[in-house]
Design a protein around this motif. Structure first.
Motif, PDB file in Angstrom:
ATOM      1  N   HIS A   5       6.965  11.417 -10.935  1.00  0.00           N
ATOM      2  CA  HIS A   5       6.604  10.703  -9.702  1.00  0.00           C
ATOM      3  C   HIS A   5       5.200  11.094  -9.252  1.00  0.00           C
ATOM      4  O   HIS A   5       4.976  12.196  -8.759  1.00  0.00           O
ATOM      5  CB  HIS A   5       7.616  11.021  -8.593  1.00  0.00           C
ATOM      6  N   HIS A   7       1.206   9.101  -7.827  1.00  0.00           N
ATOM      7  CA  HIS A   7       0.554   7.857  -7.384  1.00  0.00           C
ATOM      8  C   HIS A   7      -0.878   7.818  -7.890  1.00  0.00           C
ATOM      9  O   HIS A   7      -1.829   7.938  -7.120  1.00  0.00           O
ATOM     10  CB  HIS A   7       0.574   7.769  -5.852  1.00  0.00           C
ATOM     11  N   GLU A  91       9.127   3.641  -5.135  1.00  0.00           N
ATOM     12  CA  GLU A  91      10.048   4.478  -4.445  1.00  0.00           C
ATOM     13  C   GLU A  91      10.621   3.698  -3.282  1.00  0.00           C
ATOM     14  O   GLU A  91       9.901   3.172  -2.444  1.00  0.00           O
ATOM     15  CB  GLU A  91       9.382   5.782  -3.989  1.00  0.00           C
TER      16      GLU A  91
HETATM   17 ZN   LIG Z   1       5.534   9.313  -3.588  1.00  0.00          ZN
END
Ligand SMILES: [Zn+2]
Ligand SMILES: [Zn+2]
Length: 264
Positions: A5, A7, A91
């Protein structure tokens, strides 16, 4: 290791993208999963995944964006979610924390957008990557109510925090648990009652996945600076210390878990 996870679709990485990916690989990060939070960043995650072999994409609407959607968002998201290398919907979830940059979005709207995406993931046979801040009980209630549409390996709760009860319920539903660089921070985060170390101790190693949430949540000693996928190694080392196992075992198990959830 796998960073499940981050970005990297945010602008803060634009200047040294290739270098950062290379650095992660050299540090031992075999796979990076880049996560969208809106239609725009989801599309960018898909585009980046197409360009780099070890990059995958997760697409979805973060609860912060749940009240900023146009009427045709479902069609658009569904189309993006059917792109190559999309490994989950995320998410998605609920966020009841008031941030300086973002107030609390009407919980009713958050819930509706979350439930719509659970259904969409079901239709597309994708697992879930769930965002939760101070909303664990409601998330568990929603997941239980949707149990019949969850995949066999239903996915994971990312950047886990909350109570031991919420942790146990998530594990009982078959979810994996993601830990980030903030596991290296001392003390409790605002509003939390259980330390991340205790939550990690109570999560079996065959259910743990590692993540950075880069550019946020840099682990010590990089706290306050820009986070990046190579630092997931630091989180792995901390998990090894907490569970009194070798770093190699953490690497093997968490990589296996990530590959199982996301079918990589
Ligand atoms: Zn995040
Ligand atoms: Zn999140």
């Amino acid at each position: 290791m796998v960073d499940v996870h981050c970005h990297l679709n945010f602008k803060v990485f634009d200047n040294d993208f290739d270098g950062m990916i290379k650095k992660a690989k050299e540090a031992g990060v075999s796979t990076i999963i880049n996560v969208g939070t809106s239609l725009e960043t989801s599309l960018k995650a898909v585009e980046l995944a197409a360009k780099y072999k070890n990059l995958y994409a997760i697409v979805g609407i973060h609860p912060h964006h749940a009240d900023k959607l146009e009427e045709d968002w479902q069609d658009k998201l569904k189309k993006i979610a059917q792109s190559q290398k999309v490994v989950a919907m995320g998410e998605i979830g609920l966020d009841y924390y008031s941030y300086q940059s973002n107030g609390i979005v009407d919980p009713k709207i958050q819930r509706k957008v979350f439930e719509t995406q659970i259904q969409m993931a079901h239709e597309l046979s994708l697992p879930l990557q769930i965002h939760n801040r101070h909303a664990g009980e409601d998330i568990i209630e929603i997941l239980k109510a949707h149990k019949n549409v969850l995949p066999k390996a239903p996915g994971m709760l990312h950047c886990f925090a909350g109570s031991l009860d919420v942790l146990r319920s998530a594990l009982n539903l078959g979810f994996c648990i993601g830990f980030d660089g903030n596991i290296t921070y001392k003390g409790l985060a605002p509003g939390e009652t259980v330390s991340l170390s205790d939550l990690c101790r109570n999560t079996p190693i065959d259910r743990i996945v590692t993540e950075t949430d880069a550019p946020f949540l840099s682990p010590e000693p990089h706290r306050g600076g820009r986070n990046e996928p190579s630092y997931v190694i630091i989180t792995g080392a901390k998990i090894a210390e907490i569970k009194a196992i070798s770093q190699n075992e953490v690497d093997l198990k968490t990589t296996e878990n990530a590959k199982r959830i996301f079918n990589i």
